[in-house]
Design an enzyme around this catalytic site. Sequence first.
Site, PDB file in Angstrom:
ATOM      1  N   GLY A  11     -17.963 -13.646 -44.790  1.00 37.23           N
ATOM      2  CA  GLY A  11     -17.665 -14.185 -46.129  1.00 37.23           C
ATOM      3  C   GLY A  11     -17.365 -15.672 -46.049  1.00 37.23           C
ATOM      4  N   ARG A  72     -24.558 -11.570 -43.370  1.00 38.03           N
ATOM      5  CA  ARG A  72     -24.173 -10.546 -42.395  1.00 38.03           C
ATOM      6  C   ARG A  72     -25.490  -9.980 -41.861  1.00 38.03           C
ATOM      7  NH1 ARG A  72     -20.123  -9.481 -46.852  1.00 38.03           N
ATOM      8  NH2 ARG A  72     -18.199 -10.368 -46.047  1.00 38.03           N
ATOM      9  N   ASP A 103     -13.476 -11.791 -37.194  1.00 40.56           N
ATOM     10  CA  ASP A 103     -13.626 -11.044 -35.938  1.00 40.56           C
ATOM     11  C   ASP A 103     -15.052 -10.525 -35.708  1.00 40.56           C
ATOM     12  OD1 ASP A 103     -13.265  -9.251 -37.975  1.00 40.56           O
ATOM     13  OD2 ASP A 103     -11.932  -7.920 -36.868  1.00 40.56           O
ATOM     14  N   THR A 126     -11.858 -17.580 -43.071  1.00 39.07           N
ATOM     15  CA  THR A 126     -11.851 -16.467 -44.031  1.00 39.07           C
ATOM     16  C   THR A 126     -10.679 -16.647 -44.983  1.00 39.07           C
ATOM     17  OG1 THR A 126     -11.388 -14.096 -44.321  1.00 39.07           O
ATOM     18  CG2 THR A 126     -10.655 -15.048 -42.269  1.00 39.07           C
ATOM     19  N   ASP A 128      -9.005 -14.239 -46.083  1.00 45.09           N
ATOM     20  CA  ASP A 128      -8.108 -13.085 -45.939  1.00 45.09           C
ATOM     21  C   ASP A 128      -6.871 -13.344 -45.071  1.00 45.09           C
ATOM     22  OD1 ASP A 128      -9.996 -11.701 -47.430  1.00 45.09           O
ATOM     23  OD2 ASP A 128     -11.001 -10.878 -45.662  1.00 45.09           O
ATOM     24  N   ASP A 130      -6.565 -12.786 -42.067  1.00 47.43           N
ATOM     25  CA  ASP A 130      -6.350 -11.530 -41.330  1.00 47.43           C
ATOM     26  C   ASP A 130      -6.774 -11.617 -39.871  1.00 47.43           C
ATOM     27  OD1 ASP A 130      -9.035 -11.768 -41.766  1.00 47.43           O
ATOM     28  OD2 ASP A 130      -9.362  -9.689 -42.326  1.00 47.43           O
ATOM     29  N   ARG A 155      -0.306 -14.412 -66.995  1.00 45.84           N
ATOM     30  CA  ARG A 155       1.088 -14.261 -67.423  1.00 45.84           C
ATOM     31  C   ARG A 155       1.288 -14.728 -68.868  1.00 45.84           C
ATOM     32  NH1 ARG A 155       5.727 -13.208 -65.059  1.00 45.84           N
ATOM     33  NH2 ARG A 155       5.152 -13.570 -62.897  1.00 45.84           N
ATOM     34  N   ARG A 172      -9.304  -7.497 -48.037  1.00 42.19           N
ATOM     35  CA  ARG A 172      -9.690  -6.319 -47.244  1.00 42.19           C
ATOM     36  C   ARG A 172      -8.463  -5.473 -46.931  1.00 42.19           C
ATOM     37  NH1 ARG A 172     -14.967  -6.625 -45.407  1.00 42.19           N
ATOM     38  NH2 ARG A 172     -15.792  -8.729 -45.467  1.00 42.19           N
ATOM     39  N   HIS A 252     -14.660 -12.695 -56.976  1.00 40.90           N
ATOM     40  CA  HIS A 252     -15.147 -13.750 -56.089  1.00 40.90           C
ATOM     41  C   HIS A 252     -14.727 -15.166 -56.459  1.00 40.90           C
ATOM     42  CE1 HIS A 252     -17.448 -10.376 -54.612  1.00 40.90           C
ATOM     43  NE2 HIS A 252     -17.678 -11.072 -53.527  1.00 40.90           N
TER      44      HIS A 252
HETATM   45  O1  F6P Z   1     -13.526 -11.224 -46.174  1.00 34.23           O
HETATM   46  C1  F6P Z   1     -13.584 -11.960 -47.339  1.00 34.23           C
HETATM   47  C2  F6P Z   1     -13.785 -11.080 -48.539  1.00 34.23           C
HETATM   48  O2  F6P Z   1     -13.804 -11.903 -49.694  1.00 34.23           O
HETATM   49  C3  F6P Z   1     -12.785  -9.942 -48.708  1.00 34.23           C
HETATM   50  O3  F6P Z   1     -11.539 -10.385 -49.212  1.00 34.23           O
HETATM   51  C4  F6P Z   1     -13.538  -9.021 -49.611  1.00 34.23           C
HETATM   52  O4  F6P Z   1     -13.124  -7.686 -49.469  1.00 34.23           O
HETATM   53  C5  F6P Z   1     -14.963  -9.174 -49.148  1.00 34.23           C
HETATM   54  O5  F6P Z   1     -15.031 -10.418 -48.466  1.00 34.23           O
HETATM   55  C6  F6P Z   1     -15.990  -9.140 -50.246  1.00 34.23           C
HETATM   56  O6  F6P Z   1     -17.228  -9.195 -49.655  1.00 34.23           O
HETATM   57  P1  F6P Z   1     -18.579  -9.428 -50.467  1.00 34.23           P
HETATM   58  O7  F6P Z   1     -18.683 -10.879 -50.785  1.00 34.23           O
HETATM   59  O8  F6P Z   1     -19.631  -8.969 -49.543  1.00 34.23           O
HETATM   60  O9  F6P Z   1     -18.482  -8.615 -51.749  1.00 34.23           O
END
Ligand code: F6P
Length: 326
Positions: A11, A72, A103, A126, A128, A130, A155, A172, A252
């Site tokens: 991503g 990917r 990762d 990323t 995330d 994470d 809000r 995620r 997104h």
């Molecule tokens: O890893 C980044 C991320 O935006 C996650 O937070 C999310 O779950 C995923 O990618 C969404 O992936 P895609 O763009 O393939 O829908």
Amino acid sequence: LKRIGVLTSGGDSPGMNACIRAVVKAGIGKGINVFGIEDGYKGMIEGRIRQLTYMDVNNIIHLGGTILGTARSEAFRTLEGREQAVANLKKHEIEALILIGGDGTYAGGMALTKEFDIPIIGLPGTIDNDIHGTDFTIGYDTCLNTVVEAVDKIRDTASSHHRVFFVEVMGRASGYIALNSAIASGAESVLIPETLTEIQLLAKEIKNQNKGIRSSIIIVAEGDEEGGAKEIMEKVKPYLEGYELRYSVLGHIQRGGSPSAFDRILATRMGVKAVDLLIEGKKSLMIGQIGRDLVCRNILEGTTGNVSTDDSGIELLKSLLTKGNF
Ligand code: F6P
């Protein structure tokens, strides 16, 4: 070292361009030719590789996304795919790689090191946050700011209509975006994958909150075990008769936008460091930032990371929970 490649994979995240820019500028400054590989491993297999000049990275530090593109790749999981990719690297005489991603990106890179002895350095890119081995990933800070801005707007309407809003954020299996955007946006509750979500308890909390303020923001991490914002809203509904409930999935927008100053600086420091490490002959390392310092770890330690259950943020939020006394 004369020729290196750089790619973004997985991503996209704000700050990837600042990172590419740093790699190219630092590389050229040190007499290295830097090649950009388009769309991650997919472009490596397809031979979409081009030399990057100063001009290519001029005026990109402020841009979201990645000028190299990202993807990917299923084909890269096969040995045949990797052989094709390496043949393309050899064609350009690329000796080492800088990989910006998570990762999955590192695992792909390590296959190239093990099978073909190509040195790699990984940088955490990323939203995330994470990845083990770094306090911050490139893009996380910008994402948090985007979420907070969106929640501030929700809000306004939530409080005008006296509604309870369930706002779903990305991340995620990790709750960093949710937890820290909840703190920063003053959310009334947060649900993250790392802690148990109890629907009845949540309903009780919302009732307590609404005795005084009559509107609530509940941040829901997309990976929460009880489901996303919509599902949680449906589950809690039977316990909240008379309440107006709404949900919103931010989606997104969380991945886009101009990177924050923090992400630009992080990305720049990491990009320059990666070039230096390759020049020193280092390989199979991931760069992270712990506190204020850049640190290097074995790249295989850069696996998926979660919010620790003793994270001070969790306690912080609990201590602010409305108890019904106003
Ligand atoms: O890893 C980044 C991320 O935006 C996650 O937070 C999310 O779950 C995923 O990618 C969404 O992936 P895609 O763009 O393939 O829908």
